[in-house]
Scaffold this motif. Structure first.
Motif, PDB file in Angstrom:
ATOM      1  N   ILE A  99       0.402  -0.996  -0.426  1.00 31.58           N
ATOM      2  CA  ILE A  99      -0.071  -0.060  -0.391  1.00 31.58           C
ATOM      3  C   ILE A  99       0.784   1.023  -0.224  1.00 31.58           C
ATOM      4  CG2 ILE A  99      -1.274   0.781   1.728  1.00 31.58           C
ATOM      5  CD1 ILE A  99      -2.820  -1.010   2.013  1.00 31.58           C
ATOM      6  N   ASP A 100       1.890   0.754   0.222  1.00 32.89           N
ATOM      7  CA  ASP A 100       2.980   2.819   1.009  1.00 32.89           C
ATOM      8  C   ASP A 100       3.741   2.566  -0.408  1.00 32.89           C
ATOM      9  OD1 ASP A 100       3.346   4.560   2.272  1.00 32.89           O
ATOM     10  OD2 ASP A 100       6.073   3.320   2.921  1.00 32.89           O
ATOM     11  N   HIS A 101       3.863   1.801  -1.448  1.00 33.37           N
ATOM     12  CA  HIS A 101       4.618   1.912  -2.333  1.00 33.37           C
ATOM     13  C   HIS A 101       4.064   1.814  -3.647  1.00 33.37           C
ATOM     14  CE1 HIS A 101       8.050  -0.118   0.397  1.00 33.37           C
ATOM     15  NE2 HIS A 101       8.085   1.380   0.233  1.00 33.37           N
ATOM     16  N   ALA A 102       2.473   1.925  -3.923  1.00 35.66           N
ATOM     17  CA  ALA A 102       1.521   2.238  -4.756  1.00 35.66           C
ATOM     18  C   ALA A 102       1.252   3.352  -5.682  1.00 35.66           C
ATOM     19  CB  ALA A 102       0.034   2.068  -4.265  1.00 35.66           C
ATOM     20  N   ASP A 103       2.262   3.576  -6.752  1.00 35.01           N
ATOM     21  CA  ASP A 103       1.615   4.827  -7.434  1.00 35.01           C
ATOM     22  C   ASP A 103       0.356   5.244  -7.486  1.00 35.01           C
ATOM     23  OD1 ASP A 103       4.340   4.367  -8.481  1.00 35.01           O
ATOM     24  OD2 ASP A 103       3.945   2.888  -9.708  1.00 35.01           O
TER      25      ASP A 103
END
Length: 451
Positions: free
Chosen positions: A125-129
């Motif tokens: 979730i944190d690295h979702a663009d």
């Protein structure tokens, strides 16, 4: 339980052997989930809900938390051992897609999960663009601001001026934000830039056509309306509705400071440019054309603002559809002579009910649908006229317009809060385990069983 012998370890190794490593690891995972949810801009209720479900799935016992706008403190217990963790959110923001993903994680939390697996899902979730590229969001912001200008009574000249002014101001807002400049300064400069560019554009068109536009003031405030702190404003109202003062008051203070920064930036340009507090004349078209314009403008405005907040396209479209219905009721009541704040309350109440209904039907998160719909109800014109009357020493008119704007904001939040309490037991009750509607209304349960 056997205690380690200090003589068998060095001082540091002995201290490490006493640390409850498993508890620390699980506590960090729960705190990270709560911090991500808080940083995405949603209410403290959803933050607590995610942390409570995460803690239960990780095998932790009682969890207690204190949540403000920019920080949270939590204490968890496992087998008689307690652990306290504090998380700070130094840069408040809004990411509707992250809210939706974290809420889905909360709703689908398994009965048991490891800290490693929870961290893995949080990493995803944190690295979702972002869902949309910056250039597309800039275009949608410009279309949203131009649509609000149409709803305020602006014509094609105002639309043509608001479009580039708001787009360039939005790009400046994003650039200054990346440089980590003071957020209030960024908002003030962006509002000043949007207003100045709009005034410059209208001046050029006035020279080109040889006469000023009678609707110029209708689009003046709309060029910077994308800066309105919708999420903090709505969540503050919802928090205060639940008497969660620890989270609600800081959010309300933050929203008030942002609104003040916008006001100062717009007021400086209005004062220097000699903007007058004029009401836009009617468009001079057929009634059916007026309503067609209102429907299209309401839909585009809400979808554009939703995409700016990184809302999924399905949720953005649903928000636009709900806003059309609610704004139609609001405008029709105003046309019938109903007071602005009463009409706004009714319209926002219908919007809140519509968001709850579509959210339940299509599995969408209500808060990310609700906030963008506010754009069509914001009393920006009254706030601007209040400032201009005050600057011209027309105190009585300034107070009247200012109170109308204030009552409009209260009516917006009040209508949404009333709808939320009617459709969501978690907002109706302050218990951790609120009952469902069929438990509150026994007859409803009996009729369901008979059917």
């Amino acid at each position: 339980m056997n205690q380690p012998d200090p003589e068998c370890y060095g001082d540091q190794e002995f201290e490490d052997s006493l640390e409850p490593r498993h508890l620390i690891r699980r506590t960090d995972a729960v705190a990270r989930a709560g911090g991500m949810m808080l940083g995405a801009g949603t209410s403290s209720l959803r933050v607590r809900q995610l942390m409570r479900r995460s803690a239960k799935a990780l095998g932790l016992g009682h969890i207690a938390s204190s949540i403000t706008f920019t920080s949270l403190a939590m204490t968890v217990e496992r087998r008689g051992v307690f652990r306290t963790k504090v998380v700070e959110v130094p840069k408040p923001g809004v990411n509707a897609h992250r809210i939706a993903m974290l809420q889905k994680l909360s709703n689908e939390m398994p009965e048991r999960i490891t800290a490693t697996e929870l961290d893995r899902q949080l990493d995803r979730i944190d690295h979702a663009d972002p869902l949309y590229p910056a250039w597309l969001r800039g275009i949608m912001v410009a279309l949203a601001c131009a649509s609000v200008a149409v709803l305020a009574g602006g014509g094609w000249r105002e639309i043509g001026t608001v479009l580039p002014a708001s787009a360039l101001a939005y790009l400046l807002f994003r650039r200054l934000g990346r440089w980590q400049i003071n957020h209030l300064a960024v908002v003030m400069v962006s509002a000043f830039t949007a207003s100045a560019l709009y005034l410059l554009g209208t001046g050029m068109l006035d020279r080109l056509f040889g006469e000023p536009s009678p609707r110029m003031a209708a689009g003046f405030i709309c060029a910077s309306i994308f800066l309105i702190p919708g999420f903090p404003l709505v969540t503050a109202g919802l928090e205060l509705t639940r008497l969660d003062l620890t989270a609600g008051l800081p959010r309300a203070a933050y929203a008030s400071m942002i609104l003040l920064a916008i006001t100062i930036g717009v007021w400086i340009v209005a004062n220097l440019g000699g903007v007058t507090a004029e009401t836009a004349p009617p468009l001079g078209v057929e009634p059916w054309q007026v309503w067609a314009i209102r429907v299209v403008a309401s839909f585009i405005a809400v979808v554009g603002w939703a995409m700016m907040l990184n809302s999924p396209l399905r949720a953005a479209m649903a928000s636009g559809a709900v806003a059309v219905a609610g704004n139609a009721v609001r405008l029709e009541l105003i046309d019938l002579g109903v007071a602005e704040h009463v009409a706004t309350f009714a319209g926002c109440f219908i919007i809140g009910l519509g968001c709850a209904l579509l959210g339940r039907l299509f599995g969408l998160e209500k808060i990310i649908m609700t906030v963008p719909t506010l754009l069509v109800s914001i009393p920006g014109a009254f706030a601007l006229r209040s400032l201009l009357h005050l600057d011209q020493n027309h105190t009585d008119l300034a107070v009247t317009q200012g109170m109308t704007a204030l009552l409009g904001v209260i009516a917006m939040v009040g209508g949404l809060s009333a709808a939320r309490m009617l459709t969501d037991p978690e907002w109706t009750f302050t218990r951790d385990d609120p009952p469902h509607l069929r438990e509150v209304v026994p007859g409803l349960r009996r009729r369901k069983l008979r059917s």
